[in-house]
Scaffold this active site. Structure first.
Site, PDB file in Angstrom:
ATOM      1  CB  VAL A  13      50.649  39.099  34.893  1.00  0.00           C
ATOM      2  CG1 VAL A  13      52.032  39.183  35.479  1.00  0.00           C
ATOM      3  CG2 VAL A  13      49.611  38.929  35.992  1.00  0.00           C
ATOM      4  CE  LYS A  37      46.582  38.168  24.499  1.00  0.00           C
ATOM      5  NZ  LYS A  37      46.874  37.164  25.508  1.00  0.00           N
ATOM      6  CB  THR A  88      49.408  29.390  37.042  1.00  0.00           C
ATOM      7  OG1 THR A  88      48.977  30.595  37.727  1.00  0.00           O
ATOM      8  CG2 THR A  88      50.856  29.527  36.668  1.00  0.00           C
ATOM      9  CG  LEU A 154      48.824  43.589  37.985  1.00  0.00           C
ATOM     10  CD1 LEU A 154      47.515  43.279  37.309  1.00  0.00           C
ATOM     11  CD2 LEU A 154      49.839  44.057  36.961  1.00  0.00           C
ATOM     12  CE  LYS A 208      49.172  37.123  43.468  1.00  0.00           C
ATOM     13  NZ  LYS A 208      49.053  38.072  42.433  1.00  0.00           N
ATOM     14  CG  HIS A 255      33.585  48.168  49.917  1.00  0.00           C
ATOM     15  ND1 HIS A 255      33.041  49.292  50.489  1.00  0.00           N
ATOM     16  CD2 HIS A 255      34.874  48.460  49.655  1.00  0.00           C
ATOM     17  CE1 HIS A 255      33.984  50.230  50.555  1.00  0.00           C
ATOM     18  NE2 HIS A 255      35.107  49.748  50.061  1.00  0.00           N
ATOM     19  CB  CYS A 264      43.787  36.868  41.687  1.00  0.00           C
ATOM     20  SG  CYS A 264      44.903  37.434  40.418  1.00  0.00           S
TER      21      CYS A 264
HETATM   22  C1  UDX Z   1      43.254  40.802  43.229  1.00  0.00           C
HETATM   23  C2  UDX Z   1      44.269  41.425  44.206  1.00  0.00           C
HETATM   24  O1  UDX Z   1      43.730  42.620  44.757  1.00  0.00           O
HETATM   25  C3  UDX Z   1      45.585  41.681  43.503  1.00  0.00           C
HETATM   26  O2  UDX Z   1      46.526  42.176  44.444  1.00  0.00           O
HETATM   27  C4  UDX Z   1      46.092  40.399  42.887  1.00  0.00           C
HETATM   28  O3  UDX Z   1      47.260  40.600  42.158  1.00  0.00           O
HETATM   29  C5  UDX Z   1      45.040  39.794  41.963  1.00  0.00           C
HETATM   30  O4  UDX Z   1      43.804  39.645  42.678  1.00  0.00           O
HETATM   31  P1  UDX Z   1      41.665  41.684  41.268  1.00  0.00           P
HETATM   32  O5  UDX Z   1      41.244  40.262  41.091  1.00  0.00           O
HETATM   33  O6  UDX Z   1      41.960  42.499  40.064  1.00  0.00           O
HETATM   34  O7  UDX Z   1      42.968  41.766  42.210  1.00  0.00           O
HETATM   35  O8  UDX Z   1      40.489  42.423  42.023  1.00  0.00           O
HETATM   36  P2  UDX Z   1      40.167  43.072  43.450  1.00  0.00           P
HETATM   37  O9  UDX Z   1      39.946  44.504  43.256  1.00  0.00           O
HETATM   38  O10 UDX Z   1      41.117  42.678  44.486  1.00  0.00           O
HETATM   39  O11 UDX Z   1      38.745  42.399  43.726  1.00  0.00           O
HETATM   40  C6  UDX Z   1      38.587  40.980  43.777  1.00  0.00           C
HETATM   41  C7  UDX Z   1      37.150  40.608  44.018  1.00  0.00           C
HETATM   42  O12 UDX Z   1      36.739  40.977  45.332  1.00  0.00           O
HETATM   43  C8  UDX Z   1      36.146  41.305  43.090  1.00  0.00           C
HETATM   44  O13 UDX Z   1      35.146  40.358  42.741  1.00  0.00           O
HETATM   45  C9  UDX Z   1      35.573  42.411  43.936  1.00  0.00           C
HETATM   46  O14 UDX Z   1      34.297  42.806  43.525  1.00  0.00           O
HETATM   47  C10 UDX Z   1      35.549  41.741  45.299  1.00  0.00           C
HETATM   48  N1  UDX Z   1      35.572  42.689  46.432  1.00  0.00           N
HETATM   49  C11 UDX Z   1      36.666  43.458  46.647  1.00  0.00           C
HETATM   50  C12 UDX Z   1      34.477  42.756  47.283  1.00  0.00           C
HETATM   51  O15 UDX Z   1      33.462  42.058  47.086  1.00  0.00           O
HETATM   52  N2  UDX Z   1      34.553  43.612  48.360  1.00  0.00           N
HETATM   53  C13 UDX Z   1      35.626  44.373  48.613  1.00  0.00           C
HETATM   54  O16 UDX Z   1      35.592  45.101  49.621  1.00  0.00           O
HETATM   55  C14 UDX Z   1      36.716  44.314  47.731  1.00  0.00           C
END
Ligand code: UDX
Length: 434
Positions: A13, A37, A88, A154, A208, A255, A264
């Site tokens: 972030v 870093k 966090t 994000l 959020k 999916h 997250c």
């Molecule tokens: C997520 C939120 O999308 C983002 O807005 C927030 O700030 C942080 O958490 P991220 O963890 O990067 O982002 O990944 P994301 O693309 O949302 O996918 C999360 C998980 O869900 C992954 O394990 C992904 O494989 C899974 N997923 C996502 C599915 O199994 N099916 C889907 O249709 C979409």
């Protein structure tokens, strides 16, 4: 007018916020306690794999608008806006651990030499921004400051794109002075007419959590429907696609797969349940989502075992270790459950991932890591596709069949064409395809 900003924490972030806010024309200093870093970042090297980030990093370092430092005190003193972007992580009971935030708050209070806007970007439980305000008032009585909640939405792998083209920007605030400062910080987004939601601190914090808990629920819903579809002989892809044609549902996040992971969703769903418990509000839907997602991860191992028979003496090629494609992040990845399940039952693993092998090796040094997917497939009894990397979607099945000893595919993301796989001589199993 551009602002002098410091961003404390250079994780996902913080790093994206630093490069993004400097690209908007602000003067940014990113701060971290990790010297190595900071050195890497000042040399234009990103410590994480994230498409596009190094390009923005180099561009803004060269412009002089972006720097990185370990000197938190001086950096805070020189800034008008202080972004908190430290981790966090969840504690054992699911509650968010705010110790990093607390230590940053102490540093801010100590260095409050002029009016500052303190912006929380880290995902923090409802009430944290008010608690930050109280703490700073205690540590630095009578000093002028405002607290703002500006949660980040994000996605890993698409982080820069999400930063520059967000669906919305949420700002929880309490004073007009802070609102004006935040307006300037995000002037570039205002110009491209990104919707801004100006609301209370608590509303911003909960937006959020509500968004992430909803998306986690949506994924879990489609995963359970997939399990039902595969049992009754229906096809989840057609079901999900058709559901998505209903504008009220939308096709996104439908999916089916091996269960959600990442930094997250697992953490934020647990935090929502914790907050509900704390205030005596029923969050049983989210508790059920967390449990169902854990079962989904384990279900993949059970499915594989059912087709392979015993894992004893078998070699399984695990393709994909990251929790999703386009990242090297392995936090809460379903690959953990799959690898652990196979190892515990006496199987051997050949693993491949385009980006996440170094991270995975720190936790599972005992498995064999391979340079390419084909190296991993050599002599394997079965392949299990865990992460939806594009290179696996186009896997050369003819070559795979020649290299493998066995002919089993478990495709936990429905990446491959089942008919083609069977034509090439494989026994194919996807998710939700009866
Ligand atoms: C997520 C939120 O999308 C983002 O807005 C927030 O700030 C942080 O958490 P991220 O963890 O990067 O982002 O990944 P994301 O693309 O949302 O996918 C999360 C998980 O869900 C992954 O394990 C992904 O494989 C899974 N997923 C996502 C599915 O199994 N099916 C889907 O249709 C979409």
């Amino acid at each position: 007018m551009s602002k002098k900003i410091c961003v404390i924490g250079t994780g996902y972030v913080g790093l994206i916020a630093s490069v993004g806010l400097s690209d908007f024309g602000n003067e940014i200093i990113g701060v971290d306690i990790d010297k190595k870093k900071i050195e890497m970042l000042n040399n234009g090297i990103s410590p994480i794999y994230e498409p596009g980030v190094e390009r923005y990093l180099k561009r803004n370092l060269e412009s002089g608008r972006l720097q990185f430092s370990t000197d938190i005190d001086k950096t805070i003193q020189d800034s008008e806006v202080v972004f908190i972007a430290v981790g966090t992580p969840p504690k054992d009971n699911g509650e968010a651990d705010l110790s990093f935030v607390e230590s940053v708050v102490k540093s801010i209070a100590k260095n409050l030499n002029s009016y500052k806007v303190i912006v929380t970007k880290s995902t923090v439980p409802v009430g944290t921004n008010r608690w930050i305000k109280k703490k700073i008032n205690e540590f630095a009585p009578g000093k002028e400051f405002d607290v703002v909640s500006n949660p980040e939405f994000l996605r890993e792998g698409k982080a820069t794109q999400d930063f520059f083209h967000p669906d919305r920007t949420v700002i929880g605030y309490e004073s007009e002075r802070a609102k004006e400062v935040m307006f300037e910080v995000y002037r570039a987004l205002n110009l491209i007419t990104v919707p801004f939601v100006w609301c209370s601190l608590e509303t911003a914090e909960l937006i959020k959590y509500a968004s992430n808990a909803f998306l986690a629920t949506k994924i879990t819903f489609i995963n359970q429907m997939a399990n039902l579809a595969e049992t009754v002989g229906a096809d989840i892809n057609t079901i999900a696609k058709t559901m998505g044609m209903d504008g009220r549902i939308s096709p996104k996040f439908l999916h089916p797969g091996p269960g959600y992971g990442g930094s997250c969703f697992p953490k934020d769903t647990m935090a929502v349940v914790q907050t509900g418990d704390k205030f005596g509000v029923d969050m049983s839907l989210i508790s059920a989502v967390i449990e169902a997602n854990d079962r989904q991860k384990d279900r993949m191992v059970a499915k594989l075992e059912k087709i392979v028979g015993s894992f004893k003496g078998k070699t399984i090629a695990v393709l994909g270790l990251a929790f999703k494609a386009e990242t090297d992040d392995i936090r809460d990845t379903p690959a953990f459950n799959i690898v652990e399940g196979i190892l515990q039952k006496g199987g051997k693993i050949h693993a491949h991932d385009p980006q996440a092998m170094d991270n995975f090796e720190k936790i599972y040094p005992q498995i064999q890591y391979c340079h390419s997917e084909f190296d991993a497939l050599k002599g394997a009894d079965a392949m299990v596709l865990v992460t939806e990397w594009n290179e696996y979607r186009n896997l050369n099945l003819r070559k795979a069949k020649e290299l493998m000893k066995g002919s089993i595919i478990l495709d936990t993301r429905n990446l491959l064409d089942p008919e083609l796989a069977e034509e090439r001589g494989f026994t194919y199993e996807g998710v939700g395809k009866g």
